[in-house]
Enzyme design. Structure first.
Site, PDB file in Angstrom:
ATOM      1  N   ARG A  58      55.648  11.508  93.908  1.00  0.00           N
ATOM      2  CA  ARG A  58      55.917  12.823  94.017  1.00  0.00           C
ATOM      3  C   ARG A  58      55.924  13.364  95.442  1.00  0.00           C
ATOM      4  O   ARG A  58      56.319  14.449  95.487  1.00  0.00           O
ATOM      5  CB  ARG A  58      54.543  13.205  93.272  1.00  0.00           C
ATOM      6  CG  ARG A  58      54.438  13.293  91.910  1.00  0.00           C
ATOM      7  CD  ARG A  58      53.118  13.881  91.285  1.00  0.00           C
ATOM      8  NE  ARG A  58      53.084  13.640  89.888  1.00  0.00           N
ATOM      9  CZ  ARG A  58      52.175  14.161  89.162  1.00  0.00           C
ATOM     10  NH1 ARG A  58      50.936  15.008  89.465  1.00  0.00           N
ATOM     11  NH2 ARG A  58      52.114  13.814  87.783  1.00  0.00           N
ATOM     12  N   ASP A 166      45.378  29.166  88.102  1.00  0.00           N
ATOM     13  CA  ASP A 166      45.670  27.681  88.197  1.00  0.00           C
ATOM     14  C   ASP A 166      45.755  27.690  89.837  1.00  0.00           C
ATOM     15  O   ASP A 166      45.990  28.579  90.489  1.00  0.00           O
ATOM     16  CB  ASP A 166      46.906  27.452  87.710  1.00  0.00           C
ATOM     17  CG  ASP A 166      47.098  26.059  87.469  1.00  0.00           C
ATOM     18  OD1 ASP A 166      46.814  25.599  86.197  1.00  0.00           O
ATOM     19  OD2 ASP A 166      47.536  25.182  88.416  1.00  0.00           O
TER      20      ASP A 166
END
Ligand SMILES: C[S@@+](CC[C@H](N)C(=O)[O-])C[C@H]1O[C@@H](n2cnc3c(N)ncnc32)[C@H](O)[C@@H]1O
Length: 296
Positions: A58, A166
């Site tokens: 990632r 979030d």
């Protein structure tokens, strides 16, 4: 068969002795250790050593995007560039979700909370506050909004709202757009599908857009669950599903304490299917599979 067994052992030895796959960027123990500590400190996300390849994969994308040649340079960038800290969090957070995921929570929401509210006279006080904590790309709050809208079409006027938060700013932007691949509607029970329409400009037959009536019920906000929460009110329902699996036991326990304080007496907490509370909380009573009720 001894012969076959020893053959297997030889093959396994080869697997264990093999050099790790060649990597584009060197990734040392110190790199992994500093970056996992950074994820823990900034987002509460606990990255075990089994996540090393995932972290490498990632974050390599960030190195490429920045034109940086080493993890050492990336680590130093993180200490000086606030905007990269957010991109780092976006890169390491796992955002998998879908409409009506873990459907029993939505059935409970419909039967135990929204239907009884819909039966109240229009002039009765019917304030409702739902919080989707760790909402990812929005499928969870839109699923709740679809139920609300179906049973109480004037919910927005009746002071019923969903807060969806979030830590990841990219998923929040996607959630606010409310545009999804057409195939994702297969997860929506047939009775709710009309709330997901083709985009007005018909730009793509592959996409659907959530109805404005659903969007009007939801406020999307960035919120880091391990930091202070900038609101004072109490919630009737909190969804915090498949978020605490990324936290360690002390972080989870602190968060549960704070959720319990934020739920109205008689209100509800839904957690993910693999997240049952290991320690019973004195204010939260188990009422069904991963469904907790705040004691009065
Ligand atoms: C796997 S998704 C779960 C989505 C949805 N709740 C569901 O169950 O389908 C987990 C979400 O938690 C968010 N998250 C992780 N750490 C967080 C934190 N410290 N504060 C807020 N959100 C966080 C991630 O960005 C991600 O979008």
């Amino acid at each position: 068969m001894p012969f076959a067994q020893s053959n297997t052992a030889i093959r396994q030895d080869h697997v264990f002795d093999a050099d790790p796959p060649a990597r584009e960027f060197a990734f040392s123990d110190a790199d992994f250790s500093m970056l996992s500590q950074f994820a823990y400190d900034s987002a509460g996300i606990s990255l075990a050593s089994s996540k090393r390849n995932l972290v490498y994969g990632r974050l390599s994308r960030r190195l490429r995007a920045l034109g940086i040649g080493s993890f050492a340079e990336y680590r130093s960038r993180l200490t000086t560039d606030r905007s990269e800290v957010q991109r780092f969090i976006n890169a390491i957070s796992t955002n998998l979700t879908k409409f009506f995921r873990e459907a029993h929570h939505f059935q409970h929401l419909e039967q135990a909370i929204i239907r009884p509210l819909s039966a109240l006279p229009k002039n009765a006080s019917s304030k409702l506050r739902i919080w989707s904590a760790g909402c990812s790309t929005g499928e969870e709050p839109y699923s709740a909004a679809a139920i609300l809208c179906r049973h109480i079409p004037d919910a927005a006027r009746r002071d019923m709202r969903i807060l969806a938060t979030d830590i990841d700013t990219e998923v929040l932007a996607a959630a606010a757009r409310g545009e999804y691949p057409a195939a994702s509607v297969n997860d929506v029970p047939p009775g709710f599908r009309s709330m997901f329409e083709a985009p007005p400009d018909r730009s793509s037959a592959e996409k659907v857009q959530v109805a404005d009536g659903l969007r009007d019920l939801i406020r999307f906000r960035r919120l880091n669950l391990i930091e202070d929460w900038p609101f004072r009110g109490l919630f009737d329902v909190i969804f915090c599903r498949n978020v605490m699996i990324y936290f360690d036991a002390p972080t989870k326990a602190r968060l549960l304490e704070r959720f319990a304080e934020r739920i109205k007496p008689g209100g509800w907490l839904y957690i993910g299917h693999s997240e049952s509370l290991t320690r019973q909380h004195p204010l939260l009573e188990l009422e069904g599979k991963t469904i907790y009720r705040r004691r009065g």
